[in-house]
Design a protein around this motif. Structure first.
Motif, PDB file in Angstrom:
ATOM      1  N   SER A 100     -10.504  -9.737   4.853  1.00 38.54           N
ATOM      2  CA  SER A 100     -10.351 -10.883   5.767  1.00 38.54           C
ATOM      3  C   SER A 100      -9.059 -10.760   6.577  1.00 38.54           C
ATOM      4  N   LEU A 101      -8.035 -10.147   5.993  1.00 37.33           N
ATOM      5  CA  LEU A 101      -6.758  -9.933   6.703  1.00 37.33           C
ATOM      6  C   LEU A 101      -6.883  -8.773   7.685  1.00 37.33           C
ATOM      7  N   TRP A 102      -7.580  -7.733   7.246  1.00 33.76           N
ATOM      8  CA  TRP A 102      -7.780  -6.509   8.046  1.00 33.76           C
ATOM      9  C   TRP A 102      -8.473  -6.840   9.369  1.00 33.76           C
ATOM     10  N   THR A 103      -9.527  -7.695   9.299  1.00 35.12           N
ATOM     11  CA  THR A 103     -10.340  -7.972  10.492  1.00 35.12           C
ATOM     12  C   THR A 103      -9.539  -8.665  11.595  1.00 35.12           C
ATOM     13  N   VAL A 104      -8.425  -9.292  11.256  1.00 37.50           N
ATOM     14  CA  VAL A 104      -7.603  -9.930  12.304  1.00 37.50           C
ATOM     15  C   VAL A 104      -6.311  -9.142  12.562  1.00 37.50           C
ATOM     16  N   GLY A 105      -6.259  -7.907  12.036  1.00 36.29           N
ATOM     17  CA  GLY A 105      -5.122  -7.039  12.356  1.00 36.29           C
ATOM     18  C   GLY A 105      -3.866  -7.296  11.536  1.00 36.29           C
ATOM     19  N   LEU A 106      -3.983  -8.055  10.434  1.00 36.81           N
ATOM     20  CA  LEU A 106      -2.814  -8.265   9.555  1.00 36.81           C
ATOM     21  C   LEU A 106      -2.763  -7.114   8.538  1.00 36.81           C
ATOM     22  N   TYR A 107      -2.442  -5.918   9.048  1.00 33.24           N
ATOM     23  CA  TYR A 107      -2.565  -4.699   8.239  1.00 33.24           C
ATOM     24  C   TYR A 107      -1.607  -4.685   7.057  1.00 33.24           C
ATOM     25  N   ARG A 108      -0.342  -5.079   7.294  1.00 34.20           N
ATOM     26  CA  ARG A 108       0.646  -5.026   6.211  1.00 34.20           C
ATOM     27  C   ARG A 108       0.190  -5.875   5.025  1.00 34.20           C
ATOM     28  N   GLN A 113      -2.777  -6.278  -0.529  1.00 36.71           N
ATOM     29  CA  GLN A 113      -3.902  -6.683  -1.362  1.00 36.71           C
ATOM     30  C   GLN A 113      -4.725  -5.475  -1.815  1.00 36.71           C
ATOM     31  N   MET A 114      -4.930  -4.523  -0.890  1.00 38.14           N
ATOM     32  CA  MET A 114      -5.752  -3.347  -1.218  1.00 38.14           C
ATOM     33  C   MET A 114      -5.029  -2.463  -2.235  1.00 38.14           C
ATOM     34  N   GLU A 115      -3.699  -2.360  -2.107  1.00 34.75           N
ATOM     35  CA  GLU A 115      -2.934  -1.591  -3.103  1.00 34.75           C
ATOM     36  C   GLU A 115      -3.080  -2.217  -4.490  1.00 34.75           C
ATOM     37  N   SER A 116      -3.086  -3.548  -4.536  1.00 36.55           N
ATOM     38  CA  SER A 116      -3.297  -4.245  -5.819  1.00 36.55           C
ATOM     39  C   SER A 116      -4.681  -3.948  -6.374  1.00 36.55           C
ATOM     40  N   ALA A 117      -5.689  -3.947  -5.496  1.00 34.62           N
ATOM     41  CA  ALA A 117      -7.066  -3.654  -5.928  1.00 34.62           C
ATOM     42  C   ALA A 117      -7.152  -2.246  -6.504  1.00 34.62           C
ATOM     43  N   VAL A 118      -6.523  -1.274  -5.813  1.00 36.95           N
ATOM     44  CA  VAL A 118      -6.544   0.124  -6.279  1.00 36.95           C
ATOM     45  C   VAL A 118      -5.821   0.251  -7.618  1.00 36.95           C
ATOM     46  N   ALA A 119      -4.706  -0.452  -7.753  1.00 35.66           N
ATOM     47  CA  ALA A 119      -3.949  -0.397  -9.019  1.00 35.66           C
ATOM     48  C   ALA A 119      -4.783  -0.959 -10.174  1.00 35.66           C
ATOM     49  N   TYR A 135      -4.035   2.283   6.187  1.00 29.72           N
ATOM     50  CA  TYR A 135      -2.803   3.001   6.557  1.00 29.72           C
ATOM     51  C   TYR A 135      -2.951   3.620   7.948  1.00 29.72           C
ATOM     52  N   ARG A 136      -4.138   4.160   8.225  1.00 28.01           N
ATOM     53  CA  ARG A 136      -4.361   4.768   9.542  1.00 28.01           C
ATOM     54  C   ARG A 136      -4.347   3.708  10.639  1.00 28.01           C
ATOM     55  N   ALA A 137      -4.920   2.541  10.334  1.00 27.43           N
ATOM     56  CA  ALA A 137      -4.903   1.444  11.319  1.00 27.43           C
ATOM     57  C   ALA A 137      -3.454   1.044  11.640  1.00 27.43           C
ATOM     58  N   GLU A 138      -2.597   1.215  10.642  1.00 25.05           N
ATOM     59  CA  GLU A 138      -1.179   0.865  10.820  1.00 25.05           C
ATOM     60  C   GLU A 138      -0.364   2.059  11.353  1.00 25.05           C
ATOM     61  N   ASP A 139      -1.064   3.138  11.733  1.00 24.67           N
ATOM     62  CA  ASP A 139      -0.419   4.361  12.232  1.00 24.67           C
ATOM     63  C   ASP A 139       0.506   4.998  11.201  1.00 24.67           C
ATOM     64  N   ASN A 140       0.114   4.906   9.933  1.00 24.02           N
ATOM     65  CA  ASN A 140       0.900   5.543   8.873  1.00 24.02           C
ATOM     66  C   ASN A 140       0.073   6.706   8.319  1.00 24.02           C
ATOM     67  N   ALA A 141       0.000   7.783   9.105  1.00 21.58           N
ATOM     68  CA  ALA A 141      -0.821   8.935   8.711  1.00 21.58           C
ATOM     69  C   ALA A 141      -0.349   9.566   7.398  1.00 21.58           C
ATOM     70  N   PRO A 142       0.969   9.740   7.164  1.00 23.07           N
ATOM     71  CA  PRO A 142       1.385  10.370   5.901  1.00 23.07           C
ATOM     72  C   PRO A 142       0.884   9.610   4.663  1.00 23.07           C
ATOM     73  N   ALA A 143       0.900   8.271   4.724  1.00 18.61           N
ATOM     74  CA  ALA A 143       0.414   7.487   3.577  1.00 18.61           C
ATOM     75  C   ALA A 143      -1.093   7.693   3.401  1.00 18.61           C
ATOM     76  N   THR A 167      -9.913  14.584  10.198  1.00 17.24           N
ATOM     77  CA  THR A 167      -9.835  13.574  11.261  1.00 17.24           C
ATOM     78  C   THR A 167      -8.403  13.051  11.431  1.00 17.24           C
ATOM     79  N   THR A 168      -7.719  12.830  10.299  1.00 17.98           N
ATOM     80  CA  THR A 168      -6.357  12.284  10.357  1.00 17.98           C
ATOM     81  C   THR A 168      -5.405  13.292  10.978  1.00 17.98           C
ATOM     82  N   TYR A 169      -5.466  14.548  10.523  1.00 13.01           N
ATOM     83  CA  TYR A 169      -4.594  15.580  11.104  1.00 13.01           C
ATOM     84  C   TYR A 169      -4.918  15.795  12.583  1.00 13.01           C
ATOM     85  N   PHE A 170      -6.206  15.712  12.939  1.00 10.75           N
ATOM     86  CA  PHE A 170      -6.610  15.873  14.347  1.00 10.75           C
ATOM     87  C   PHE A 170      -5.983  14.762  15.199  1.00 10.75           C
TER      88      PHE A 170
END
Length: 301
Positions: A100-108, A113-119, A135-143, A167-170
């Motif tokens: 719900s946060l992602w769809t409105v661009g609240l990436y951080r 929340q997603m990091e918590s889900a993965v943990a 992370y890619r939406a936030e332009d954080n390719a290394p992450a 795709t990410t490296y490209f």
């Protein structure tokens, strides 16, 4: 795919019949309908789940996702937040609040929340793919890259992880790395169409037009099905039914650069029927114009 959604809907119906007071049947029905691109039908089922048990966190999570899918952004975030408050250890609540946060661009905020889900559930690879996409939406390719590497360490044959790395490296203009990962994806699964689409783009960008044509030919063949690798030992593929326009218009341009307008022209014409995007059509028309002016002898379709 569709089969599994139909199965989930059937199981949810059985669960509701077996115990109408249990919120889980309604909640699963809500989730399945939403994933079947029927969010308007999903929402009432989530509300039934909440009526059956107002404290079942997942109902609010699924309702958050369905609400976001009908563009009720503010409501979606409220439901998502409530789901997490009800059960901070629910993977689905965390993931759907993130959505719900992602769809409105609240990436951080979505990433937290997603990091918590993965943990909470490190073995659910689809969560890791979604985290990497954030992370890619936030332009954080290394992450993103580190997440895809983690997926590969958990599942070394995961062809999608190799494709996403390509795709990410490209996207970062690291074309040598991109090519390497796309080639590994093609090797891992010779019938994985997206690897040929993306790999062809990498070859094309690096002006390796022969390899680009080979990859795009394979991509086009896998769309329709048949003996795409021309190997009598391997079975024919049934065809994906996906016709990515890149596999046509870029292939046509690659043929033009190899002075093969006889092949380029029909492929470029075909590409015009595969997209409604004017920008892509303009490139295809430009390729046709270049062929027309090239002085090469060929038949117009």
């Amino acid at each position: 795919g569709q089969d599994r959604l139909a199965e989930a809907i059937a199981l949810a119906e059985q669960a509701i019949s077996a115990d109408p007071a249990d919120p889980r049947g309604y909640a699963i029905m809500c989730k399945a309908l939403d994933w079947d691109n029927r969010p308007e039908e999903a929402i009432p089922r989530c509300l039934e789940a909440i009526e059956a048990d107002p404290n079942f966190a997942e109902s609010y999570g699924y309702l958050a996702e369905a609400s976001a899918d009908v563009k009720r952004w503010a409501q979606a975030q409220e439901y998502g937040q409530h789901a997490v408050e009800l059960d901070p250890n629910s993977v689905d609540a965390r993931r759907d609040y993130a959505y719900s946060l992602w769809t409105v661009g609240l990436y951080r905020e979505a990433i937290q929340q997603m990091e918590s889900a993965v943990a909470l559930h490190p073995n659910l690879l689809y969560l890791q793919f979604e985290l990497a996409a954030l992370y890619r939406a936030e332009d954080n390719a290394p992450a993103a890259i580190s997440v895809y590497d983690r997926i590969r360490s958990q599942d070394p044959a995961n062809v999608r992880a190799y494709l996403e790395l390509c795709t990410t490296y490209f996207g970062e203009r690291e074309d040598v790395y991109a090519q390497d990962y796309c080639e590994q994806a093609m090797e891992l699964d010779p019938n994985y169409q997206p690897a040929y689409r993306q790999g062809g783009q990498v070859y094309y960008t690096r002006r390796n037009y022969e390899s680009a044509i080979e990859a795009f030919e394979m991509c086009a063949c896998l769309a329709g099905g048949g003996d795409c690798d021309h190997n009598p030992e391997t079975p024919e593929t049934s065809g994906t039914g996906q016709y990515p326009v890149q596999c046509w218009y870029l292939r046509g341009l690659a043929y033009y650069y190899l002075a093969r307008c006889d092949v380029a022209v029909p492929v470029l014409v075909d590409s015009l029927f595969l997209t409604s995007e004017e920008s892509i059509k303009a490139i295809a028309y430009e390729g046709l114009r270049l062929c027309q002016e090239s002085g090469e002898g060929f038949d117009w379709p």
